[in-house]
Design a protein around this motif. Structure first.
Motif, short mmCIF file in Angstrom:
data_model
loop_
_atom_site.label_atom_id
_atom_site.label_comp_id
_atom_site.label_asym_id
_atom_site.label_seq_id
_atom_site.Cartn_x
_atom_site.Cartn_y
_atom_site.Cartn_z
N ALA A 306 0.83 -1.14 0.06
CA ALA A 306 0.13 0.08 0.14
C ALA A 306 0.82 1.33 -0.02
N ILE A 307 1.98 1.10 0.95
CA ILE A 307 2.93 2.51 0.75
C ILE A 307 3.56 2.91 -0.47
N ASN A 308 3.98 1.59 -1.26
CA ASN A 308 4.44 1.63 -2.46
C ASN A 308 3.43 2.06 -3.57
N GLU A 309 2.32 1.70 -3.46
CA GLU A 309 1.04 2.32 -4.50
C GLU A 309 0.91 3.47 -4.49
N LEU A 310 0.93 3.98 -3.04
CA LEU A 310 0.69 5.28 -2.67
C LEU A 310 1.67 6.22 -3.27
N ALA A 311 2.97 5.83 -3.11
CA ALA A 311 4.08 6.48 -3.64
C ALA A 311 4.06 6.72 -5.11
N ALA A 312 3.45 5.65 -5.60
CA ALA A 312 3.46 5.69 -7.28
C ALA A 312 2.31 6.68 -7.74
N ALA A 313 1.26 6.49 -6.90
CA ALA A 313 0.09 7.11 -7.48
C ALA A 313 0.30 8.87 -7.15
N ASP A 314 1.20 9.09 -5.96
CA ASP A 314 1.52 10.50 -6.05
C ASP A 314 2.32 11.07 -6.90
N TYR A 315 3.33 10.34 -7.15
CA TYR A 315 4.23 10.54 -8.61
C TYR A 315 3.54 10.83 -9.84
N GLU A 316 2.61 9.79 -10.16
CA GLU A 316 1.83 10.15 -11.42
C GLU A 316 0.98 11.31 -11.17
N VAL A 317 0.39 11.60 -10.21
CA VAL A 317 -0.38 12.56 -10.21
C VAL A 317 0.19 13.90 -10.30
N LYS A 318 1.52 14.08 -9.76
CA LYS A 318 2.28 15.22 -9.73
C LYS A 318 2.78 15.31 -11.05
N SER A 319 3.08 14.36 -11.59
CA SER A 319 3.68 14.44 -12.87
C SER A 319 2.87 14.74 -14.02
N GLY A 320 1.32 14.59 -13.69
CA GLY A 320 0.21 14.80 -14.60
C GLY A 320 -0.14 13.81 -15.52
N ALA A 321 0.55 12.41 -15.16
CA ALA A 321 0.06 11.29 -16.04
C ALA A 321 -1.35 10.81 -15.61
N VAL A 322 -1.97 11.15 -14.44
CA VAL A 322 -3.26 10.76 -13.95
C VAL A 322 -3.90 11.86 -13.25
N ASP A 323 -5.27 12.00 -13.29
CA ASP A 323 -6.23 12.96 -12.78
C ASP A 323 -5.85 12.47 -11.18
N ARG A 324 -6.17 13.69 -10.51
CA ARG A 324 -5.73 13.58 -8.85
C ARG A 324 -6.77 12.71 -8.26
N ARG A 325 -8.32 13.03 -8.60
CA ARG A 325 -9.28 12.27 -8.04
C ARG A 325 -9.44 10.90 -8.62
N LEU A 326 -9.08 10.65 -10.05
CA LEU A 326 -9.20 9.23 -10.60
C LEU A 326 -8.01 8.33 -9.70
#
Length: 348
Positions: A306-326
């Motif tokens: 879960a910690i690793n997935e949250l770090a990956a999601a944070d990176y994707e959001v901040k890099s613009g790859a994924v919408d924040r809410r999604l």
């Protein structure tokens, strides 16, 4: 110790010197407020209440005021803030006459109450000036309250407002509002006003009147994830959005919470008790208690994943790859698709 000092203040049995220090600012100020309210009438404060800050003014200026006979009333109260010379050394911005302070500590003016307010975790007891201050002052250490002390503090504060509270109500209040005393004091004032003189604060009233903190909402969200109740977890997430919480902040809160679960689980596995865990992580014991119960719902691997997935999601959001809410919605649905730990590993 705190109750004894407060009791003496209430009886107007004052010490000429008070040394208040510790990491719980609300208790420091509550003690000071009790002292001022007991020592000075409203009409006396304009003349006989003075505040000095040692980061701005030499301490001898405060001592000169303390040695001046009150013009109106029986006594003076002198608050001396940030007496950093009692703690570890810091860069000196103001020169203080510590020799004069030593002399005053040994022979304080009988008509003044001098309060040293030191918002520091620890004092440097190797220093002569600190030893003298502790020897000649009424010392109050304002440390975070243990769970039993916190519950007793909540109950006393509710009773001081003329109301009562059930044990369940106090439990719900601590879960919803957290353990910060200033926040709890505001919520207690509201609950006691609702209950009225002689009334009782029930758990249902707390649930209606006290909003969850973002941290408590995250705790509830993770509890829903542990049960694989993803519709409820999504609703909790949407409630946070309705309260103007940013998805990036929610990701950060989730990451911090899962790290806490992982840490308390590991420390418990190597023999640390609840109080030791709280001290090691600098977290309130009540929060540790809740985290230990919740961490048991996850395996070590699940927490790390879960910690690793949250770090990956944070990176994707901040890099613009994924919408924040999604990004948060996808995480919750991914977690919900996994089997419950008890089903995967077998119930014990």
């Amino acid at each position: 110790m705190l109750e004894r000092v407060w009791g003496n203040i209430e009886k107007r049995n004052f010490s000429p010197l008070y040394l208040l220090y510790g990491s719980e600012p609300f208790l420091l100020m509550e003690t000071y407020d009790r002292l001022v309210n007991a020592a000075l009438g409203d009409e006396e404060r304009e003349w006989n209440l003075a505040v000095y800050d040692c980061e701005e003014t030499p301490v001898e200026a405060a001592l000169e005021e303390a040695e001046t006979v009150p013009f109106f009333g029986e006594r003076r109260v002198i608050l001396i803030k940030h007496p950093y010379f009692f703690a570890a050394e810091k860069e000196k911005e103001i020169e203080h006459d510590l020799a004069k302070l030593e002399a005053y500590l040994k022979a304080p003016a009988p008509f003044s109450i001098v309060v040293f307010l030191a918002p520091y975790d620890k004092l440097d007891e190797r220093k002569k000036i600190t030893k003298l201050a502790k020897e000649h002052s009424e010392v109050v250490i304002a440390a975070p309250l243990a769970e039993a002390e916190l519950r007793a503090w909540v109950r006393r504060r509710i009773e001081s407002e003329g109301a009562q509270a059930s044990d369940e109500a106090i439990d719900v209040l601590l879960r919803r509002a957290g353990t910060q005393l200033s926040v709890l004091a505001n919520e207690i004032d509201k609950l006691a006003l609702f209950a009225g003189p002689g009334g009782t604060v029930e758990a249902s009233v707390v649930e209606r009147l006290v909003a969850r903190t973002p941290e408590e909402n995250v705790f509830v969200l993770v509890e829903q994830v542990a049960k694989r109740d993803i519709p409820s977890a999504l609703q909790t997430f949407y409630d946070l959005l309705e309260n103007n919480e940013e998805p990036i902040k929610i990701l950060a809160l989730l990451a911090g919470h899962f790290r806490l679960l992982s840490q308390v689980k590991w420390l418990a596995s190597i023999g640390y008790g609840q109080a030791q865990i709280a001290s090691a992580l600098k977290v309130h014991p009540f929060r540790v208690k809740l985290a230990l119960a919740q961490a048991a719902r996850f395996s070590d691997g699940e927490l790390a994943e879960a910690i690793n997935e949250l770090a990956a999601a944070d990176y994707e959001v901040k890099s613009g790859a994924v919408d924040r809410r999604l990004a948060v919605e996808l995480l919750l649905m991914r977690w919900g698709a996994r089997p419950v730990q008890a089903e995967r590993h077998g119930r014990r």
